[in-house]
Design an enzyme around this catalytic site. Structure first.
Site, PDB file in Angstrom:
ATOM      1  N   HIS A  72       0.854  -1.200   0.000  1.00  0.00           N
ATOM      2  CA  HIS A  72       0.000   0.000   0.000  1.00  0.00           C
ATOM      3  C   HIS A  72       0.888   1.247   0.000  1.00  0.00           C
ATOM      4  CE1 HIS A  72      -3.977  -1.832   1.652  1.00  0.00           C
ATOM      5  NE2 HIS A  72      -3.281  -2.737   1.004  1.00  0.00           N
ATOM      6  N   TYR A 200      -9.136   5.130   7.618  1.00  0.00           N
ATOM      7  CA  TYR A 200      -9.330   5.417   9.040  1.00  0.00           C
ATOM      8  C   TYR A 200     -10.383   6.512   9.132  1.00  0.00           C
ATOM      9  CZ  TYR A 200      -4.950   2.954  10.203  1.00  0.00           C
ATOM     10  OH  TYR A 200      -3.971   2.002  10.378  1.00  0.00           O
ATOM     11  N   PRO A 292      -4.152  -0.353  18.877  1.00  0.00           N
ATOM     12  CA  PRO A 292      -3.875  -0.776  17.498  1.00  0.00           C
ATOM     13  C   PRO A 292      -3.979   0.320  16.438  1.00  0.00           C
ATOM     14  CG  PRO A 292      -6.009  -1.607  18.227  1.00  0.00           C
ATOM     15  CD  PRO A 292      -5.361  -0.988  19.419  1.00  0.00           C
ATOM     16  N   LYS A 296       1.152  -0.738  15.069  1.00  0.00           N
ATOM     17  CA  LYS A 296       2.574  -0.885  15.420  1.00  0.00           C
ATOM     18  C   LYS A 296       2.923  -2.170  16.172  1.00  0.00           C
ATOM     19  CE  LYS A 296       4.231   2.851  13.717  1.00  0.00           C
ATOM     20  NZ  LYS A 296       4.345   2.504  12.316  1.00  0.00           N
ATOM     21  N   TYR A 384       3.898   6.284  10.378  1.00  0.00           N
ATOM     22  CA  TYR A 384       3.084   5.137   9.962  1.00  0.00           C
ATOM     23  C   TYR A 384       3.938   4.080   9.257  1.00  0.00           C
ATOM     24  CZ  TYR A 384      -1.172   2.748   8.490  1.00  0.00           C
ATOM     25  OH  TYR A 384      -2.168   1.819   8.311  1.00  0.00           O
TER      26      TYR A 384
HETATM   27  P1  FAD Z   1       2.133 -12.599  21.064  1.00  0.00           P
HETATM   28  O1  FAD Z   1       1.775 -12.583  19.621  1.00  0.00           O
HETATM   29  O2  FAD Z   1       1.097 -12.304  22.066  1.00  0.00           O
HETATM   30  O3  FAD Z   1       2.764 -14.025  21.348  1.00  0.00           O
HETATM   31  C1  FAD Z   1       2.974 -14.510  22.647  1.00  0.00           C
HETATM   32  C2  FAD Z   1       2.909 -16.018  22.625  1.00  0.00           C
HETATM   33  O4  FAD Z   1       3.267 -16.503  23.903  1.00  0.00           O
HETATM   34  C3  FAD Z   1       1.505 -16.532  22.353  1.00  0.00           C
HETATM   35  O5  FAD Z   1       1.520 -17.467  21.293  1.00  0.00           O
HETATM   36  C4  FAD Z   1       1.070 -17.152  23.672  1.00  0.00           C
HETATM   37  O6  FAD Z   1       0.230 -18.270  23.494  1.00  0.00           O
HETATM   38  C5  FAD Z   1       2.397 -17.539  24.288  1.00  0.00           C
HETATM   39  N1  FAD Z   1       2.380 -17.613  25.746  1.00  0.00           N
HETATM   40  C6  FAD Z   1       1.771 -16.791  26.635  1.00  0.00           C
HETATM   41  N2  FAD Z   1       1.999 -17.181  27.888  1.00  0.00           N
HETATM   42  C7  FAD Z   1       2.792 -18.270  27.828  1.00  0.00           C
HETATM   43  C8  FAD Z   1       3.363 -19.129  28.785  1.00  0.00           C
HETATM   44  N3  FAD Z   1       3.185 -18.929  30.102  1.00  0.00           N
HETATM   45  N4  FAD Z   1       4.107 -20.181  28.363  1.00  0.00           N
HETATM   46  C9  FAD Z   1       4.310 -20.402  27.032  1.00  0.00           C
HETATM   47  N5  FAD Z   1       3.783 -19.611  26.071  1.00  0.00           N
HETATM   48  C10 FAD Z   1       3.040 -18.553  26.462  1.00  0.00           C
HETATM   49  N6  FAD Z   1      -1.710  -5.088  16.638  1.00  0.00           N
HETATM   50  C11 FAD Z   1      -1.949  -4.312  15.587  1.00  0.00           C
HETATM   51  O7  FAD Z   1      -1.056  -3.555  15.190  1.00  0.00           O
HETATM   52  N7  FAD Z   1      -3.178  -4.339  14.947  1.00  0.00           N
HETATM   53  C12 FAD Z   1      -4.172  -5.177  15.373  1.00  0.00           C
HETATM   54  O8  FAD Z   1      -5.249  -5.198  14.787  1.00  0.00           O
HETATM   55  C13 FAD Z   1      -3.958  -5.992  16.458  1.00  0.00           C
HETATM   56  N8  FAD Z   1      -4.911  -6.815  16.899  1.00  0.00           N
HETATM   57  C14 FAD Z   1      -4.686  -7.553  18.018  1.00  0.00           C
HETATM   58  C15 FAD Z   1      -5.704  -8.370  18.514  1.00  0.00           C
HETATM   59  C16 FAD Z   1      -5.505  -9.099  19.694  1.00  0.00           C
HETATM   60  C17 FAD Z   1      -6.625  -9.960  20.223  1.00  0.00           C
HETATM   61  C18 FAD Z   1      -4.271  -8.994  20.359  1.00  0.00           C
HETATM   62  C19 FAD Z   1      -4.060  -9.753  21.648  1.00  0.00           C
HETATM   63  C20 FAD Z   1      -3.249  -8.214  19.829  1.00  0.00           C
HETATM   64  C21 FAD Z   1      -3.448  -7.489  18.671  1.00  0.00           C
HETATM   65  N9  FAD Z   1      -2.449  -6.674  18.129  1.00  0.00           N
HETATM   66  C22 FAD Z   1      -2.682  -5.905  17.074  1.00  0.00           C
HETATM   67  C23 FAD Z   1      -1.118  -6.643  18.669  1.00  0.00           C
HETATM   68  C24 FAD Z   1      -0.162  -7.574  17.940  1.00  0.00           C
HETATM   69  O9  FAD Z   1      -0.863  -8.695  17.471  1.00  0.00           O
HETATM   70  C25 FAD Z   1       0.923  -7.922  18.936  1.00  0.00           C
HETATM   71  O10 FAD Z   1       1.654  -6.724  19.172  1.00  0.00           O
HETATM   72  C26 FAD Z   1       1.873  -9.030  18.516  1.00  0.00           C
HETATM   73  O11 FAD Z   1       1.186 -10.263  18.499  1.00  0.00           O
HETATM   74  C27 FAD Z   1       3.056  -9.115  19.479  1.00  0.00           C
HETATM   75  O12 FAD Z   1       3.793 -10.276  19.239  1.00  0.00           O
HETATM   76  P2  FAD Z   1       4.492 -11.044  20.436  1.00  0.00           P
HETATM   77  O13 FAD Z   1       5.237 -12.150  19.794  1.00  0.00           O
HETATM   78  O14 FAD Z   1       5.231 -10.087  21.282  1.00  0.00           O
HETATM   79  O15 FAD Z   1       3.327 -11.578  21.365  1.00  0.00           O
HETATM   80  C1  DHB Z   2      -5.111  -3.527  10.710  1.00  0.00           C
HETATM   81  C2  DHB Z   2      -4.984  -3.398  12.068  1.00  0.00           C
HETATM   82  C3  DHB Z   2      -4.651  -2.187  12.597  1.00  0.00           C
HETATM   83  O1  DHB Z   2      -4.502  -2.060  13.918  1.00  0.00           O
HETATM   84  C4  DHB Z   2      -4.451  -1.072  11.806  1.00  0.00           C
HETATM   85  O2  DHB Z   2      -4.154   0.113  12.375  1.00  0.00           O
HETATM   86  C5  DHB Z   2      -4.577  -1.202  10.445  1.00  0.00           C
HETATM   87  C6  DHB Z   2      -4.915  -2.443   9.899  1.00  0.00           C
HETATM   88  C7  DHB Z   2      -5.480  -4.842  10.145  1.00  0.00           C
HETATM   89  O3  DHB Z   2      -5.734  -5.739  10.934  1.00  0.00           O
HETATM   90  O4  DHB Z   2      -5.527  -4.976   8.919  1.00  0.00           O
END
Ligand code: FAD
Ligand code: DHB
Length: 388
Positions: A72, A200, A292, A296, A384
């Site tokens: 994009h 947005y 979100p 980021k 962004y």
């Molecule tokens: P995570 O992806 O959370 O991975 C952590 C992993 O550790 C998981 O698989 C979990 O099962 C595992 N875990 C937890 N506890 C334990 C334990 N005790 N022992 C072993 N394993 C464990 N960001 C955006 O920018 N846009 C979005 O739309 C967006 N939507 C989101 C929706 C949801 C429901 C959530 C929760 C987050 C969202 N985020 C979004 C944020 C983004 O997805 C996260 O910033 C990203 O997943 C971070 O990655 P991570 O690897 O740090 O953590």
């Molecule tokens: C999406 C999620 C976001 O948080 C955002 O700011 C833009 C797009 C997505 O899930 O596509």
């Protein structure tokens, strides 16, 4: 069991770290509480900054992202009955890619398993020990058996609700936190995208966002009460809300289709500093959360582990601890800029129930400034696409 680096959590942070370490000849074991099928099916973020794409490409896990991700070059803002485009590429020379987080997870799991990497799925009762010593270990239960891994380092990549951050005594860390009085209702819809670029929307009824997942799937979000329940929202009610917030009289229409996933997420800003205590390091959501709106979350997880992988490589190859000592400060510099941007976007685009008429007017004026001023559009675009 013994390894060099024990990683807790197989999200983007844990899996990418394990892969980057492997490319440098460093052995790790990843412990994940959920099953492979579950982590590969959890719908989360969708936007990758150019820098995140570069890291995934350089690590040799970008082939599917390049083929299936959608590049994009711009993003739209809808408010006051009009839509305004910000040309990301013209203003910054960079772009973003919409490629869902669970696809990144699928690519990384495949790469780790193909290289003989160890990911122990469905581990329970994970507990960290002696992380303030040179011989930390992690106890856990796997397939009904109590086990222990001894390692040189333990890396907490286990998300916001994991066990790693609480293992750092509160006397050694400071938590910075803000909870928002709204959440996002997120939907996946079977239909062609309504727009080639993300929209947005700021509206008095609340924020809304149009994103995509593929040529046949749309990802839509709208601001809601974080305590609300999906069952309170019939399909008709959701469509009415989305049409009302997104459409105006310029002829653009939101495509409808069958919903196949609905969920509500709460929103908070959170930072834990420092992101290290002894031989325990935190990366990704385990250390910080952004609302979100700035897209980021996944990008910060990727940039944290890029810095940490380099620091661990310097330790093993050169015997230098400088990178490890500087990890937290280096990562936090970028994290705080993303925290600021995510907070700013959230404040500018959402409806705050307690805002005074004056506050509502200056909120709208800020958006007008962002789209009217090239300097302000550039500042938004740089943040962004992650052009810093
Ligand atoms: P995570 O992806 O959370 O991975 C952590 C992993 O550790 C998981 O698989 C979990 O099962 C595992 N875990 C937890 N506890 C334990 C334990 N005790 N022992 C072993 N394993 C464990 N960001 C955006 O920018 N846009 C979005 O739309 C967006 N939507 C989101 C929706 C949801 C429901 C959530 C929760 C987050 C969202 N985020 C979004 C944020 C983004 O997805 C996260 O910033 C990203 O997943 C971070 O990655 P991570 O690897 O740090 O953590
Ligand atoms: C999406 C999620 C976001 O948080 C955002 O700011 C833009 C797009 C997505 O899930 O596509």
């Amino acid at each position: 069991m013994r390894t060099q680096v024990a990683i807790i959590g197989a999200g983007p942070a844990g899996l990418l770290l394990s892969h980057l370490l492997h490319l440098n000849g460093i052995v790790s074991v990843v412990l994940e509480s959920r099953s492979r099928a579950e982590i590969e099916a959890t719908i989360r973020a969708g936007v990758l900054e150019q820098g995140s794409m570069d890291i995934l490409n350089d690590a040799g896990v970008g082939a599917r992202m390049r083929a299936e991700g959608a590049l994009h070059h711009g993003v739209e803002f809808a408010f006051g009955g009009r839509r305004h485009r910000i040309d990301l590429t013209e203003l910054t020379g960079k772009a973003i890619t919409v490629y869902p987080q669970h696809e990144v997870i699928i690519d990384l799991v495949a790469a780790r398993l193909a290289a003989g990497g160890q990911i122990l799925f469905e581990t329970g009762e994970v507990a960290l020990h002696d992380t303030d010593s040179a011989r930390p270990s992690v106890a856990f239960v796997h397939k009904g058996e109590a086990q222990r891994i001894e390692a040189d380092f333990v890396i907490g990549c286990d998300g916001f609700h994991g066990v790693s951050r609480p293992a750092i005594p509160t006397s050694l860390r400071q938590d910075f936190q803000r909870t928002y009085p709204f959440g996002w209702f997120g939907i996946l819809v079977e239909s062609a995208p309504s727009s080639n670029e993300l929209i947005y929307a700021q509206h008095e009824r609340g924020f809304a966002l149009v994103s995509t997942r593929s040529p046949t799937v749309q990802r839509l979000y709208f601001q809601c009460d974080p305590k609300d329940h999906v069952d309170n929202w019939s399909d008709d009610r959701i469509w009415a809300e989305l049409h009302g917030r997104l459409e105006n009289d310029d002829g653009w229409k939101l495509n409808e289709g069958r919903f196949f996933q609905k969920g509500i997420i709460g929103m908070r800003s959170f930072v834990c500093a420092p992101m290290r205590a002894g031989r325990l390091f935190l990366a990704g959501d385990a250390a910080h959360i952004v609302p979100p709106t700035g897209a980021k979350g996944m990008n910060l997880a990727i940039s944290d582990v890029k810095i940490l992988a380099q620091a661990l490589d310097d330790f093993y190859k050169k015997g230098s601890e400088a990178g490890l000592d500087g990890y937290s400060e280096a990562a936090l510099k970028r994290i705080w800029r993303a925290e600021y941007f995510s907070w700013w976007m959230t404040r500018m685009l959402h409806t705050f129930a307690d805002a005074s008429p004056f506050e509502r007017q200056v909120q709208r004026a800020e958006l007008e400034n962002v789209v009217a001023s090239r300097a302000m559009s550039t500042a938004l675009a740089e943040n962004y696409v992650g052009a810093f």
